[in-house]
Design a protein around this motif. Structure first.
Motif, PDB file in Angstrom:
ATOM      1  N   SER A 303     -22.458   5.430   7.220  1.00  0.00           N
ATOM      2  CA  SER A 303     -22.515   4.797   5.906  1.00  0.00           C
ATOM      3  C   SER A 303     -23.956   4.465   5.562  1.00  0.00           C
ATOM      4  N   ARG A 304     -24.237   4.411   4.302  1.00  0.00           N
ATOM      5  CA  ARG A 304     -25.586   4.095   3.843  1.00  0.00           C
ATOM      6  C   ARG A 304     -25.914   2.647   4.128  1.00  0.00           C
ATOM      7  N   SER A 305     -27.105   2.412   4.638  1.00  0.00           N
ATOM      8  CA  SER A 305     -27.523   1.056   4.930  1.00  0.00           C
ATOM      9  C   SER A 305     -27.556   0.225   3.663  1.00  0.00           C
ATOM     10  N   PRO A 306     -26.900  -0.963   3.676  1.00  0.00           N
ATOM     11  CA  PRO A 306     -26.889  -1.781   2.469  1.00  0.00           C
ATOM     12  C   PRO A 306     -28.240  -2.376   2.135  1.00  0.00           C
ATOM     13  N   SER A 307     -29.185  -2.271   3.071  1.00  0.00           N
ATOM     14  CA  SER A 307     -30.508  -2.831   2.796  1.00  0.00           C
ATOM     15  C   SER A 307     -31.334  -1.917   1.898  1.00  0.00           C
ATOM     16  N   VAL A 308     -30.874  -0.672   1.720  1.00  0.00           N
ATOM     17  CA  VAL A 308     -31.605   0.281   0.885  1.00  0.00           C
ATOM     18  C   VAL A 308     -31.034   0.241  -0.521  1.00  0.00           C
ATOM     19  N   SER A 309     -31.874   0.047  -1.479  1.00  0.00           N
ATOM     20  CA  SER A 309     -31.416  -0.049  -2.857  1.00  0.00           C
ATOM     21  C   SER A 309     -30.948   1.311  -3.349  1.00  0.00           C
ATOM     22  N   PRO A 310     -29.984   1.341  -4.282  1.00  0.00           N
ATOM     23  CA  PRO A 310     -29.487   2.614  -4.806  1.00  0.00           C
ATOM     24  C   PRO A 310     -30.574   3.469  -5.432  1.00  0.00           C
ATOM     25  N   SER A 311     -31.581   2.817  -6.002  1.00  0.00           N
ATOM     26  CA  SER A 311     -32.636   3.580  -6.659  1.00  0.00           C
ATOM     27  C   SER A 311     -33.467   4.385  -5.671  1.00  0.00           C
ATOM     28  N   LYS A 312     -33.443   3.961  -4.394  1.00  0.00           N
ATOM     29  CA  LYS A 312     -34.221   4.655  -3.377  1.00  0.00           C
ATOM     30  C   LYS A 312     -33.407   5.708  -2.652  1.00  0.00           C
ATOM     31  N   GLN A 313     -32.113   5.807  -2.988  1.00  0.00           N
ATOM     32  CA  GLN A 313     -31.260   6.808  -2.371  1.00  0.00           C
ATOM     33  C   GLN A 313     -31.503   8.165  -3.022  1.00  0.00           C
ATOM     34  N   PRO A 314     -31.438   9.233  -2.226  1.00  0.00           N
ATOM     35  CA  PRO A 314     -31.593  10.566  -2.824  1.00  0.00           C
ATOM     36  C   PRO A 314     -30.456  10.868  -3.773  1.00  0.00           C
ATOM     37  N   VAL A 315     -30.788  11.365  -4.930  1.00  0.00           N
ATOM     38  CA  VAL A 315     -29.782  11.639  -5.952  1.00  0.00           C
ATOM     39  C   VAL A 315     -29.488  13.127  -5.970  1.00  0.00           C
ATOM     40  N   SER A 316     -28.226  13.463  -5.850  1.00  0.00           N
ATOM     41  CA  SER A 316     -27.819  14.872  -5.888  1.00  0.00           C
ATOM     42  C   SER A 316     -27.311  15.197  -7.281  1.00  0.00           C
ATOM     43  N   THR A 317     -27.958  16.128  -7.899  1.00  0.00           N
ATOM     44  CA  THR A 317     -27.561  16.505  -9.250  1.00  0.00           C
ATOM     45  C   THR A 317     -26.592  17.673  -9.248  1.00  0.00           C
ATOM     46  N   SER A 318     -26.437  18.296  -8.080  1.00  0.00           N
ATOM     47  CA  SER A 318     -25.609  19.495  -8.017  1.00  0.00           C
ATOM     48  C   SER A 318     -24.158  19.198  -7.670  1.00  0.00           C
ATOM     49  N   SER A 319     -23.843  17.990  -7.236  1.00  0.00           N
ATOM     50  CA  SER A 319     -22.474  17.677  -6.842  1.00  0.00           C
ATOM     51  C   SER A 319     -22.143  16.243  -7.211  1.00  0.00           C
ATOM     52  N   LYS A 320     -20.869  15.987  -7.364  1.00  0.00           N
ATOM     53  CA  LYS A 320     -20.408  14.642  -7.646  1.00  0.00           C
ATOM     54  C   LYS A 320     -19.424  14.216  -6.573  1.00  0.00           C
ATOM     55  N   THR A 321     -19.110  12.945  -6.518  1.00  0.00           N
ATOM     56  CA  THR A 321     -18.186  12.444  -5.524  1.00  0.00           C
ATOM     57  C   THR A 321     -16.797  13.029  -5.756  1.00  0.00           C
ATOM     58  N   VAL A 322     -16.226  13.566  -4.704  1.00  0.00           N
ATOM     59  CA  VAL A 322     -14.900  14.172  -4.783  1.00  0.00           C
ATOM     60  C   VAL A 322     -13.868  13.152  -4.339  1.00  0.00           C
ATOM     61  N   THR A 323     -12.863  12.919  -5.173  1.00  0.00           N
ATOM     62  CA  THR A 323     -11.809  11.968  -4.823  1.00  0.00           C
ATOM     63  C   THR A 323     -10.862  12.593  -3.810  1.00  0.00           C
ATOM     64  N   LEU A 324     -10.073  11.748  -3.178  1.00  0.00           N
ATOM     65  CA  LEU A 324      -9.094  12.235  -2.201  1.00  0.00           C
ATOM     66  C   LEU A 324      -8.066  13.139  -2.872  1.00  0.00           C
ATOM     67  N   PHE A 325      -7.705  12.801  -4.116  1.00  0.00           N
ATOM     68  CA  PHE A 325      -6.714  13.619  -4.815  1.00  0.00           C
ATOM     69  C   PHE A 325      -7.259  15.005  -5.132  1.00  0.00           C
ATOM     70  N   GLU A 326      -8.530  15.075  -5.456  1.00  0.00           N
ATOM     71  CA  GLU A 326      -9.154  16.370  -5.704  1.00  0.00           C
ATOM     72  C   GLU A 326      -9.326  17.151  -4.400  1.00  0.00           C
ATOM     73  N   GLN A 327      -9.649  16.418  -3.338  1.00  0.00           N
ATOM     74  CA  GLN A 327      -9.899  17.058  -2.055  1.00  0.00           C
ATOM     75  C   GLN A 327      -8.633  17.634  -1.432  1.00  0.00           C
ATOM     76  N   TYR A 328      -7.527  16.895  -1.561  1.00  0.00           N
ATOM     77  CA  TYR A 328      -6.283  17.306  -0.899  1.00  0.00           C
ATOM     78  C   TYR A 328      -5.220  17.780  -1.882  1.00  0.00           C
ATOM     79  N   CYS A 329      -5.612  18.104  -3.092  1.00  0.00           N
ATOM     80  CA  CYS A 329      -4.641  18.488  -4.115  1.00  0.00           C
ATOM     81  C   CYS A 329      -3.904  19.768  -3.743  1.00  0.00           C
ATOM     82  N   SER A 330      -4.616  20.691  -3.127  1.00  0.00           N
ATOM     83  CA  SER A 330      -4.006  21.985  -2.815  1.00  0.00           C
ATOM     84  C   SER A 330      -3.501  22.096  -1.386  1.00  0.00           C
ATOM     85  N   GLY A 331      -3.643  21.035  -0.594  1.00  0.00           N
ATOM     86  CA  GLY A 331      -3.159  21.076   0.787  1.00  0.00           C
ATOM     87  C   GLY A 331      -3.838  20.049   1.661  1.00  0.00           C
TER      88      GLY A 331
END
Length: 593
Positions: A303-331
């Motif tokens: 897990s990401r250390s809570p001491s690091v601010s979100p602004s300092k986290q690397p931002v991925s523009t190519s992907s978004k967070t996948v929900t469990l329903f999206e991840q396991y929708c097909s199996g």
């Protein structure tokens, strides 16, 4: 009904026959046929309802499309939606009952049907501890399938609503369009309201299961596994309908507080046993030792250390967070048990014989074979101190060199100075943090118990090595008022100074004593009164430095603890950390120097 389950075709045929029959209804034979067609249509509706109920456990897009087309031909799309929600409610009830019943009957080992007559709440109390976790996992897996079917049902309606809207914009039948829009709006609201209702039913069923067994007897790893499953289920609830799962949180909080009080009390007794058998020798860890290398702290790397601010986290523009329903929708299923997960973790923190390598060990002894680094005054038979000619018992060069060899890793390798007991406390802290990370509502209770581990260790080090009764006669023998205040607090809140329980004591007093632990006693193997061992100098240094090391680890963990501590409880954490600096500030007091 045909094997193809062509409900729309059957209804369409029946309706056409009814329309043709109505044209010739003045004939008596046709009138009788019309009556039979109506009976046939009602039978088709019954079969259609059964087909609708199958959607709840295993959504099939082709099957559901046919069912919806059939209800639309009947002009009963709203009725279908009402029936569908009744089926989902019934599916949840039947699913949990059958899963639990299967495990209860399996463990009972007989074919007695008495369990089938029990209420679900009573049935849950018959689940054995050995089958509790597999049953819980299967329970959540089955409920996931129900919620996934509902999720896919909503997806189907969203897709077809968009298609209907597009086709309606090209048509001219305003009356039909208004009716369709009304039905569509009704179905949309019904589905949205159903999300909360279904999740509430799921929570109540799982809550009943959780509270049906006393989890305080479970092993730590098993209890953590239960928390993992419930944490995943709460994640499902948040993605399903945005719920914070208050019902589940409260039920698991009750079990956790009950479990953790018993667990912590046992760990304090074990810590006292460790301290009373500790000989205060170095635990040979590598120079690059970090608590993050221990199995108990592996969760922090995931897990990401809570001491690091979100602004300092690397931002991925190519992907978004996948929900469990999206991840396991097909199996697949998010509640599949990973049986070997806990065995995959390994540790490599201990150095061989206290050294990094045989070459380092050899060079260390070669270095100490020379007297060049031994001060001249230590080679004499006595030492003249600055305050006068005070004779001191001489120490042979052999004794001095052997002592320096045993303490090599303190001075040359710069490896962390800790003992087996220190390592045990650190592992306990890691386990406590695992529970706190999974179940944040009891974060304050867990941090409070963690602070008691440190307090008891601090109190033990002082009573073993730091007491100086010549300073004062009030009991603790301290030269520092701040240290005196801290140790007095620990003694009053945590240390049981009574030798035996008073039979006349009140019930409240007896309960308070259960929260305390007797003061530890120094092992008889540790000699502090002999000049041959420099009055236990090595043991004193190791003990004090191990306490300083422990304080440093708590300081390292402060951002993580602060992130989960409730805002109203943060002053407690601040007070604890101000006191945890005492070993660093008063190291001489703790060594008795």
């Amino acid at each position: 009904m045909t094997p193809e389950e062509d409900y729309p075709g059957a209804i369409q045929l029946c309706l056409e026959c009814q329309k043709a029959a109505s044209t010739f209804k003045h004939y008596s034979c046709i009138s009788e046929l019309n009556s039979k067609l109506q009976d046939t249509l009602e039978q088709i509706e019954e079969q259609l309802d059964v087909a609708l109920s199958k959607i709840c456990k295993n959504f099939d897009i082709n099957h559901y499309t046919k069912v919806q087309q059939a209800y639309r031909l009947l002009g009963k799309t709203q009725t279908a939606m009402d029936q569908l929600h009744m089926h989902f409610t019934q599916a949840i009830h039947n699913t949990v009952f059958q899963v639990v019943l299967g495990y209860v009957e399996l463990c009972a080992g007989n074919t007695d049907t008495k369990f089938q007559k029990l209420q679900y709440k009573d049935l849950c109390t018959h689940v054995t501890p050995d089958s509790y976790i597999p049953c819980l996992a299967d329970l959540c897996k089955a409920l996931w399938e129900v919620m996934l079917s509902y999720y896919r049902t909503m997806e189907w309606h969203e897709k077809h609503d968009n298609e209907d809207t597009a086709s309606a914009s090209e048509g001219s039948n305003m009356i039909g369009t208004e009716e369709t829009n009304f039905d569509r709006g009704y179905i949309k609201k019904k589905l949205e309201h159903g999300l909360t209702r279904i999740w509430q039913d799921v929570q109540l069923k799982v809550k009943t299961y959780l509270l049906g067994t006393d989890l305080s007897i479970f092993k730590y790893d098993d209890f953590i596994f239960v928390l993992d499953i419930i944490s995943r289920l709460m994640q499902v609830g948040e993605e399903f309908c945005g719920s914070k799962s208050e019902v589940l949180q409260e039920s698991i909080r009750k079990q956790s507080v009950n479990y953790f009080k018993n667990y912590h009390r046992t760990r304090l007794d074990e810590l006292r046993m460790f301290l009373e058998n500790e000989t205060w020798e170095l635990c040979p860890v590598k120079s690059n030792f970090s608590i993050l290398q221990l199995h108990e702290f592996k969760f922090m790397e995931q897990s990401r250390s809570p001491s690091v601010s979100p602004s300092k986290q690397p931002v991925s523009t190519s992907s978004k967070t996948v929900t469990l329903f999206e991840q396991y929708c097909s199996g697949g299923n998010p509640f599949e048990i990973q049986a070997n997960h806990k065995d995959e973790e390994t540790e490599d923190v201990l150095a061989s014989n206290g050294y990094e390598s045989d070459e380092q060990e050899k060079s260390a002894y070669q270095e100490y074979d020379s007297d060049s680094d031994v001060p001249e005054e230590l080679k004499r038979d006595y030492v003249d101190e600055q305050t006068g000619d005070v004779p001191v018992k001489s120490v042979s060069r052999e004794t001095l060199k052997s002592r320096k060899k045993s303490d090599y890793s303190l001075n040359k390798v710069n490896a962390p100075i800790l003992t087996n007991t220190t390592l045990n406390v650190i592992r306990l802290v890691g386990k406590y943090m695992q529970m706190m990370n999974i179940l944040k509502p009891i974060a304050f209770d867990v941090i409070h118990f963690m602070s008691q581990l440190f307090d008891y260790y601090l109190y033990a080090i002082y009573t073993f090595f730091g007491r100086n009764d010549s300073l004062e006669s009030t009991g603790l023998g301290l030269s520092s008022s701040r240290l005196r205040t801290t140790l007095n607090r620990i003694q009053e809140s945590l240390i049981d100074l009574e030798v035996s329980a008073d039979p006349t004591a009140t019930l409240t007093a007896a309960e308070e004593r259960k929260e305390k632990v007797p003061s530890p006693h120094l092992s008889q193997l540790v000699v502090l009164t002999s000049g041959d061992t420099l009055y236990g100098l090595a043991e004193r240094v190791v003990a004090t430095e191990s306490l300083v090391f422990l304080a440093e680890q708590f300081e390292f963990l402060q951002p993580h603890l602060d992130a989960v501590m409730p805002a109203v409880k943060k002053p407690f954490l601040q007070q604890f950390y101000s006191q945890s600096q005492l070993p660093v500030n008063y190291a001489n007091q703790f060594t008795g120097l």
